[in-house]
Design a protein around this motif. Sequence first.
Motif, short mmCIF file in Angstrom:
data_model
loop_
_atom_site.label_atom_id
_atom_site.label_comp_id
_atom_site.label_asym_id
_atom_site.label_seq_id
_atom_site.Cartn_x
_atom_site.Cartn_y
_atom_site.Cartn_z
N LEU A 132 20.60 -20.20 7.31
CA LEU A 132 19.35 -20.92 6.61
C LEU A 132 18.31 -20.99 7.70
N GLU A 133 18.57 -20.91 8.95
CA GLU A 133 17.52 -21.00 9.93
C GLU A 133 16.63 -19.47 9.67
N LEU A 134 17.55 -18.45 9.76
CA LEU A 134 16.65 -17.22 9.37
C LEU A 134 15.83 -17.28 8.10
N HIS A 135 16.26 -17.85 7.15
CA HIS A 135 15.42 -18.30 5.86
C HIS A 135 14.19 -18.94 6.30
N ALA A 136 14.51 -20.06 6.93
CA ALA A 136 13.65 -21.07 7.32
C ALA A 136 12.28 -20.51 8.03
N GLN A 137 12.62 -19.69 8.98
CA GLN A 137 11.70 -18.94 9.94
C GLN A 137 11.17 -17.57 9.13
N SER A 138 11.46 -17.36 8.13
CA SER A 138 11.04 -16.22 7.47
C SER A 138 9.74 -16.59 6.58
N PRO A 139 8.99 -15.52 6.07
CA PRO A 139 7.91 -15.79 5.17
C PRO A 139 8.55 -16.05 3.94
N ARG A 140 9.78 -16.18 3.45
CA ARG A 140 10.41 -16.56 2.35
C ARG A 140 10.74 -17.93 2.27
N ALA A 141 10.29 -18.83 3.32
CA ALA A 141 10.92 -20.06 3.80
C ALA A 141 10.76 -20.88 2.45
N ASN A 142 9.38 -20.87 1.60
CA ASN A 142 9.31 -21.46 0.48
C ASN A 142 9.98 -21.20 -0.74
N GLY A 143 10.85 -20.03 -0.59
CA GLY A 143 11.56 -19.55 -1.83
C GLY A 143 12.90 -20.29 -1.85
N ARG A 144 13.87 -19.91 -2.76
CA ARG A 144 15.07 -20.57 -2.86
C ARG A 144 16.12 -20.07 -1.76
#
Length: 464
Positions: free
Chosen positions: A182-194
């Motif tokens: 989830l931290e990887l997702h939150a710091q990625s350009p995809r953070a606003n995605g699901r």
Amino acid sequence: MTPTSSRRILVIEDDATLNRLLVEQIGRLGHEATGAETRAAALKVLSQQRVDLAILDLRLPDADGLAFLPELREYCPAIVLTAQGSIDRAVQAVRAGAADFLVKPASGQGLELAINRVLGTADLQRDLAFWQGQARLGQRRPLLGTSPEMMEVRRLISLFAGAESPVLILGEDGSGKESCALELHAQSPRANGRFVAVDCAAGPTAEEILGEMRPGPDGRIRQVEGLIGAADTGTVYLGAVDRLPRDLQNRLLRVLESGSFRPVGSNTSLPCAARLILGSALSVEDIAADPDPLSPLLLRMLSFVIRLPALRDRPGDIREMAETLLANRNFQRNTRKTFGPAALRALQGHRWPGNLRELSNAVERAIIMSAGEELILPDHLGLGPAPAAKGVVGKSRSGEVVLRFETPPSLDDLRAAYLRFLLDRTRGNRREMAGILGISERNLYRLLPQVSDGEAEGSPRPEG
């Protein structure tokens, strides 16, 4: 509301000239449009690619548009087209679930407004589903700890977050792999995605992950979206992926290598827009050293690995993590709870086979078991006996108090061991102890629960 990205729009209109004009007009609006002149042609397109919006004529040569609408809505929202004098049919269509309607010939401005309105509403609905999913996942837990191992985890997260490559997170059960994903997702350009998390140990099927072609109520085959498709341009985390059957692991391997996936029962591959993050309790050594590859999928992932340390391998982080959990879960709002020195020793001396999950459960139990008490004791944690102070405090023949420890003691160790010595010397006389320490008896009573295990076997005794 103007959509921020190009969408796929399907025009279902039997008039070839009007169909072409609508496709061209939608293309000028920045969207990707496809035309279909019959229900059968529309279903073929819908089975081969994701469609974000359909524009449907209510008069088709092979179907009544109003009867086709419920089936179409299983794929995407729809705007219906109707001729002048058929407004009643358009109203019926809206009542049946159409997102909007347009009267032919639709003006360019009216078409653009309707498309933006419907796509904007769909975006809001997706956002609502996303935040509801985030609420079910729980609050994002920070990756706590300042140990070198956790500093390396944070460094790798910052390096991998901006990349599009899949990532493999390795760590024992309960070590926080999903929080790391989830931290990887939150710091990625995809953070606003699901962010879609899948527990592969629960046995999800290929149909659930990849989607499938399934007969509808009318017997016709239609595509049912799986978790990878539902994630859209977000992130899919597959925890305990090594627990999946080998054939499903091989399918996921093909997804990674080709960038596309094929729903079960389909002959057509769809582009995979989501980023995949995999998790496993296996070690790199387990994966790489097996002569009969344990999982070609995991072998393929060894270039992008984040290893989460076991909690017992970073004891210096335990106090910070326990106190953070205590602050977050302390529902006894009228009592400010703290860990006593003996409880902290118990936390740092425990092996934590269940890692962070076990620590979280122990803290929650301590909050409940300590009831209205401010100080949390070892018994409240339910971890077994607290480890005794590593040393001996005694009195030498010259009358000096001697402190001997096998390893450098903490201040808590020194205080607890000296209090045990005073308990023994004064035979439990609290007034005499308070006089020696130069504190009130009331303050002494606050200290004594921290050494409540002082009479246990192994407690320091005064020397001759």
